[in-house]
Scaffold this motif. Structure first.
Motif: not given
Length: 185
Positions: A46-52, A56-59, A136-138
């Motif tokens: 859940v934590m990893l998905v929330a970070s991604v 991805r949404s511009g954070g 960072g790459l993402l």
């Protein structure tokens, strides 16, 4: 938003751990307890998905993403050992199991356990820093902000290595001294 998810995941970890142990030992429902304990790694997912999703949404890559990466790394490196430790103590306190053994200082077992702890720390570090770099790459915005905490973590890892391996050095010195005492003059 991400900080709230991180806090919720950390709370979720402890709630699932406690619920698993209480269900397993106090309620005497070992299968249900194991299901709850098996859900603990989902907290990291859940934590990893929330970070991604946040990235991805511009954070903007920031400390909160690094914090999530650190939690994920520590969970991968130390999670199984932590569950095993908690299970041993819960079995002792609530189910009449044997008291968990803590190796005595100055023994080979203590030195071995300290080295194993450092190896787990290296694994946690590798996973955590790897997640920081991947985020960072993402993001496409680099990983300077993400790797800030990694420098401090590197220092902690090096210090932990010296401390962990110092237990082995103490054993070697003690054994050398015992050999010298046994040799005739």
């Amino acid at each position: 938003m991400l900080l709230a998810v991180i806090a919720g995941c950390e709370i979720g970890f402890w709630v699932l751990l406690a619920a698993g142990m209480l269900t397993r030992y106090l309620l005497r429902l070992p299968r249900v307890g194991m299901v709850l304990l098996a859900m603990v790694p989902l907290v990291d997912v859940v934590m990893l998905v929330a970070s991604v999703i946040d990235i991805r949404s511009g954070g903007e890559p920031s400390f909160k993403h690094s914090l999530a990466a650190i939690f994920i790394g520590v969970s991968v490196g130390f999670g199984h050992q932590s569950l095993k430790w908690a299970d041993g103590w819960a079995a002792y306190k609530f189910a009449g199991g044997p008291r968990p053994v803590k190796p005595k200082k100055g023994t080979r077992e203590k030195a071995r356990r300290e080295r194993q702890g450092w190896y787990r720390h290296v694994l946690a570090y590798g996973v955590g820093v790897g997640v920081m770099i991947a985020l960072g790459l993402l993001s496409g915005k680099g990983f300077d902000a993400l790797l800030g905490p990694a420098w401090i973590w590197t220092l902690v890892l090096v210090i932990d290595g010296f401390v962990s391996f110092s237990y082995s050095t103490e054993i070697d010195k003690d054994e050398d001294q015992k050999i010298e005492e046994k040799q005739p003059a």
